[in-house]
Every structure is written in C-alpha cells, then in structure tokens.
Design a protein around this motif. Structure first.
Motif, mmCIF file in Angstrom:
data_model
loop_
_atom_site.group_PDB
_atom_site.id
_atom_site.type_symbol
_atom_site.label_atom_id
_atom_site.label_comp_id
_atom_site.label_asym_id
_atom_site.label_seq_id
_atom_site.Cartn_x
_atom_site.Cartn_y
_atom_site.Cartn_z
ATOM 1 N N GLY A 419 -5.158 -1.303 0.856
ATOM 2 C CA GLY A 419 -4.219 -1.554 -0.227
ATOM 3 C C GLY A 419 -3.902 -2.996 -0.485
ATOM 4 O O GLY A 419 -3.085 -3.288 -1.359
ATOM 5 N N THR A 493 -0.953 -2.205 -2.720
ATOM 6 C CA THR A 493 -0.884 -0.859 -3.270
ATOM 7 C C THR A 493 -1.012 0.136 -2.111
ATOM 8 O O THR A 493 -1.098 -0.258 -0.942
ATOM 9 C CB THR A 493 -2.014 -0.612 -4.293
ATOM 10 N N ALA A 502 -6.324 4.274 -8.471
ATOM 11 C CA ALA A 502 -5.605 3.039 -8.167
ATOM 12 C C ALA A 502 -5.372 2.251 -9.456
ATOM 13 O O ALA A 502 -6.086 2.441 -10.452
ATOM 14 C CB ALA A 502 -6.368 2.188 -7.152
#
Length: 637
Positions: A419, A493, A502
């Motif tokens: 992420g 993220t 995403a």
C-alpha cells in the motif's frame, strides 16, 4: 307576512311532518295528533325562524389623541398660552382620554364650551388629568396652560409634552432678540425676528418631548475676519480610449475667518457629474469654476469629492488636466495617472510636481491596481503657482494574455503491494504575474521534497493547510520560457490482496493543465487493468517522452543506472560537496548551521502502465482507478 304568522306556519308544517312520519311507522291512520317538544328544541326552532343579528365588532381603540398644537409666549421663567388637542372618539358611550403629562391647566374648553377634567391618582408621582367624552367623532379641546422655564448654565429650557399624539406642533414667542435656539425632539420650520422679540416654530416627532433651549447669541469675531485657507487636492486621472475620467478629493483647512463656500478651478471642457460631502449644501459650475456652498460656515476643515469626465486624444503627447484651488495660500496633495486599456506611459514632463509612490497618496490612488499607474506629489505652493504635467502615451492592440498556465504535467508513481506509494509530480509552468502556486496533497500524503526551476525550496503553508510554492516570473507571449515545478510525496492505501481495486489520487493545483501523462509502476506479481469509466479523463496510451522542452531538459537521472556503493559517492558537484561536509560534521557531534531541502530522485523500476489526459481544470484532483489481480504464473516462477 307578519313574523308571528310565519313562525306559526313553520310549526304547523313541522308538526304535520312529524305526525305523518309517526303514522307511517305505526300504520295507524289518525286525522290529527299532538307532538311534545322540549324547551331546548322549541328554543332552537325559534332561533331558526328568527335569527339574531350579529353584534358589531368592538373598535381596536376607544379614542385617540390625533394632534396637539402649542402656542406659547415666554416671559421670564414662565411660558403661558394654550394647547389645542384634536381628539377622535370611535367607541359609542363614555370614553376616557388622558391629557399630556406635566401640563399645568388653568382652563379647559370642549368645542368652545367649558369642560371639567377628571383627576386620576397614581401609585408614584403626581396624578394626571383625564377628559370624559361620550360624543363620537372629532372634537377640539382647548387648554389654557402654564409651563415652567428652567435655566441651566445660562441656557433657558422649555419642555413641552406631546404624549402619544401622532402630530405635534409648537410656536414659541420670545420677548427678546439675539438668541440661539436649539430644538430637541423635533425640526425647526420657521424663525422670525422683529423689534419686540423672536418667534420659533417647530414640529415634533410624536414620541418624545419637544424641547426648546435658547441662550444669548455670542458674536463670533471670525465672521468679520478675511478668509485664509489651505487646501489639499488628491486626484486620479484615468486615460481611457474614448474619455478621460477624473476623480478628486478636496480637503479645505480654514486658517482664519469662516468659509461659506469654496471655489475650485477646473480644466477646460470638464463635465462635473457629482459633488458630494457631509457639509456640501449645493454646487454650481460656471466658466470652468466649481462653486461649492456649505450647509454651515466651515470653521476648521471640510472635505468633499468630485467626479467628472472630458474628451482627450487616446495616445500621443498629452497634457494632463489638473484641478486647482486658486484661493489657497498653500496647496498640497498628489496626482495619479493610469492608462485604461492596453497602453503605457513612455515620457513624462512634470512642472511643480515630484515623483511619488502611489501608496503614499491616500486611499483614492493607493487602491488602484493598474500596472500602468504613475503618481506625483504636488510641491507645496500657493493655488496660483504653475503646475503642468505632460505625458507621452502609447497604445497597443489588445491581446488575450494568459497570466499563468501549466502547459504539461508529468506524474511518476511507484506503488508496492503493502500500500505504499511514491508520487513525483513535475509541472512545466509559464507565468508572468502569479506569485505562488497552491498545491493540495491527498489527505494521507506526506510531502518529501519540492523544487522550482531545479532549486530545492521549502514551501509555505496556506491557512487551509495547502502548500504554497513561489513562482518565477517571465515575459508574456508565446515564446516565454517555461520552468519546472517538482513535488514528491509519499502516500498510503490499503494493502493488496489476491485481487481488488485501488485508487491513486494526485496533487491538485490552482492552475489549469493543458495536458498530463502518468507513468504507473506496480509490483511484478500483479496484473493491472484500468477500471472502465472510473479513471476520469486518463486513458491508456503508448509511452511517449514529454513534449515540453522544460521537462525534457530538466529530466532527473534514471534510477536504473548503476548505483555506486555508499563509500564511493561522487562529490564532484559543489552542492554535493557542501552537503557531504555538513553530514560529516553532524556525525562528529556538531549540528549544521541550516538544514538544506533535498530533491528526491524518483526510482523507475518494475512493470508500468502509461496514461494520458488533456485539459485538467484548476483545483481539480486528478485520479485513476484500476483493478489488480495476483499473477499466479509469475508467482510460481
């Protein structure tokens, strides 16, 4: 038909219907019969036959005191005369009307006939008088009154109560001349002077007492002295294409005497549109002279403004029209000249004026933001001294000029499976007026570095939390060079699973972007597919180098080049040598004098997808969404 006969007929019909209904139900045939009614039913029937007329609604008020008129003569410490009260009675019957408080009544008459007033006591203070009336309509009550005159610090004061009357009027006659009268709670209508005294007439406001205060008039020696004044004129001249606009602020300072009016000399062919000021009573223009009359003679200072226009040539050598105060023994102020439209001032020839800054000449000139504004300060001199100003104005063909624009934006993004995202944003900016570029990062992003024109800088912070980067200013036009603004930040993220979706949000800037391209590096173990319809204006395309010469010439070195070990870092560049020296001093326990901002070099590695976009509006956050899925074949390898 008589009402009694109509009621009897109504009862007969009702009884007949009742008997017929009873006979039908019991199937018994009878010739006549009886019906028994209760008292309540009988009363209801009677009200239905003889409905009562509704009683008229009561008036909102019983009576009102519509007007009160005073006619008094002041002699010594007493004012004697009469008060005429106009009374309107609305209600039938007796009503009570209160007389104004504080009156000493000697006699009362109603429409010319004597009448008595009823006294009413109060819990506090003296009682009050009331008038009892039973006649509806308008009546006139005449009261013979006496009012005391009090003296405070040499000023005689007379209070006249008006109670709740809608209109109040007072005429006061004084037995002496040479007094100044001040009226409170009303407006002076008339003032007459004669050999026996003076007469003052005023109207009251109808809600507060009407007060007359007078004292002996003091002769002002200033009125007999010759007038001497000083003046300050601040004027703004706007040279337009069709007409020249002039706005001026004139301030007069009286040194000696009293100023009943002021005369201002105007340029030829100037049309005055408006003259305004707190003390201005009237104004008139004749023979290039403006005469301004004041409401009261000016003892100290007064200020007024004027505006007008005249026609002049649009370009070439021009003589600027100036407003003057010829009667001033000392004239100061300033002049501001601006070119309205596309043009500039080439040459200037002032006489009796000095160059000055616009911010030093008051709000009228300092509030202007014109780039062609020039200002002059008047040299202190009398109002008849020579002052001229000649300018050479050159006009240009108006063209649309973009003050600031981003001609191309380049985004490089590296995203990992856990992420973490590293985003590098590079903008090719053209600017000829803007001072700062405002950038708004995603809420979870952390700024790493920023640079303008290849120089690392520390951005400022706006009140809303966004970043402000100072911009370079270049010349206007299509051939103006562009420079690069670069920002790098780290964002986070959710960690990637085997598959999902995403989103990558980019930095938002307060300038429009003509074109954009994004190079997205992703983990090799995943396959990426752009989400249809969810990537905004971005679309997948074949990788192409930047079109802007600024982005190509300022491209950072690629991280795919062989990297040297830490102990073999090249220090040939002077800035690198300085940075290494400061880092070595830090390792020895000393602190560097100043932490220098760094420029992060983006690492290009791994598979990538290339996106392009056009026409991004200002303050818009570019973003793309994509679906990811773990590649089992690559994972097995």
């Amino acid at each position: 038909m008589h009402p009694a006969s109509r009621f009897a007929l109504f009862l007969l019909v009702f009884f007949s219907l009742g008997v017929a209904s009873t006979s039908a139900q019991s199937a018994v045939s009878t010739a006549d019969g009886w019906v028994v009614l209760s008292v309540g039913e009988y009363t209801t029937l009677k009200r239905s036959a003889f409905p009562a007329e509704p009683e008229p609604a009561a008036p909102p008020v019983e009576a009102t005191l519509s007007r009160i008129d005073y006619n008094l003569k002041v002699d010594g410490d007493l004012a004697t005369g009469e008060a005429r009260l106009t009374v309107d009675v609305i209600k039938n019957g007796w009503v009570r009307i209160g007389m104004p408080d504080g009156l000493i009544v000697r006699d009362a008459q109603l429409d010319g006939r004597p009448v008595n007033l009823a006294m009413r006591t109060r819990d506090k203070g003296p009682g009050c008088a009331d008038l009892l009336l039973s006649k509806t309509g308008r009546s006139i009550v005449t009261l013979k009154i006496v009012a005391p005159v009090t003296t405070v610090a040499g000023t005689d004061i007379l209070h006249l109560p008006v109670s709740n009357s809608a209109v109040s009027h007072a005429a006061i006659e004084l037995t002496r001349n040479g007094v100044d009268v001040r009226i409170t709670g009303g407006l002076l209508l008339e003032h007459l002077e004669n050999a026996n005294g003076s007469r003052w007439v005023a109207n009251g406001k109808g809600g507060e007492p009407l007060t007359f205060a007078w004292r002996r008039k003091v002769d002002d020696v200033r009125a007999n002295q010759p007038l001497r004044l000083r003046g300050s004129i601040t004027q703004l001249v706007g040279l337009g294409e069709d007409a020249t606009q002039i706005n001026a602020e004139v301030q007069v300072e009286v040194v000696q005497g009293l100023a009943n009016e002021v005369r201002v000399r105007l340029p030829e062919n100037l049309t005055v549109n408006q003259v305004s000021g707190a003390m201005v009573a009237d104004w008139d223009v004749a023979a290039n002279e403006l005469k301004v009359s004041f409401i009261e003679p000016v003892q100290k200072s007064s200020r007024f403004t004027l505006s007008g226009e005249l026609r002049m040539a649009r370009d070439g050598k021009l003589t600027i029209p100036l407003i003057r105060l010829p009667s001033a023994e000392r004239e100061t102020g300033g002049v501001g000249i601006e070119v309205l439209g596309a043009g500039e001032i080439k040459e200037r020839q002032p006489v009796g004026l000095d160059d000055a800054e616009a911010g030093e000449l008051g709000q009228l000139i300092s509030s202007r933001q014109s780039p062609s504004l020039i200002a002059f300060r008047l040299q202190p001199a009398d109002g008849k001294s020579e002052r001229t100003l000649s300018l050479n104005v050159k006009r240009y063909t108006p063209q649309a000029v973009l003050t600031a624009n981003i001609e191309e934006a380049e985004y490089n993004t590296l995203i990992s499976a856990d992420g973490k995202m590293l985003v590098q944003s590079r903008f090719a900016v053209r600017n000829n007026q803007r001072n700062f570029l405002k950038l708004t990062l995603p809420a979870t992003a952390v700024l790493w570095s920023a640079s303008v024109g290849g120089r690392p800088i520390r951005p400022g912070r706006a009140p809303d939390g966004s970043f402000l980067l100072p911009l370079e200013k270049t010349r206007s036009g299509d051939d103006a060079p562009a420079f690069v603004v670069e920002v790098s930040y780290l964002d986070r993220t959710a960690s990637w699973t085997d598959k999902g979706r995403a989103r990558v949000s980019l930095v938002a800037v307060d300038l429009p972007i003509s074109k954009s391209h994004l190079l997205l590096h992703h983990p090799p173990l995943f396959r990426l597919t752009p989400a249809p319809g969810a990537s905004g204006s971005f679309r997948v395309a074949t990788h192409t180098p930047p079109e802007s010469a600024a982005l190509r010439s300022d491209a950072p070195p690629s991280s795919t080049e062989p990297q040297r070990p830490d102990d073999e870092i090249s220090v040939d560049h002077p800035e690198t040598k300085e940075l290494v020296a400061k880092l070595r001093d830090t390792s020895r326990g000393s602190r560097p004098a100043r932490n220098r901002p760094l420029r992060v070099i983006f690492p290009h590695f791994g598979p990538s997808i290339f996106f392009v976009s056009e026409l991004t509006d200002e303050n818009q956050t570019p973003a793309i969404e994509f679906d990811f899925q773990r590649d089992r074949k690559r994972g097995d390898r």
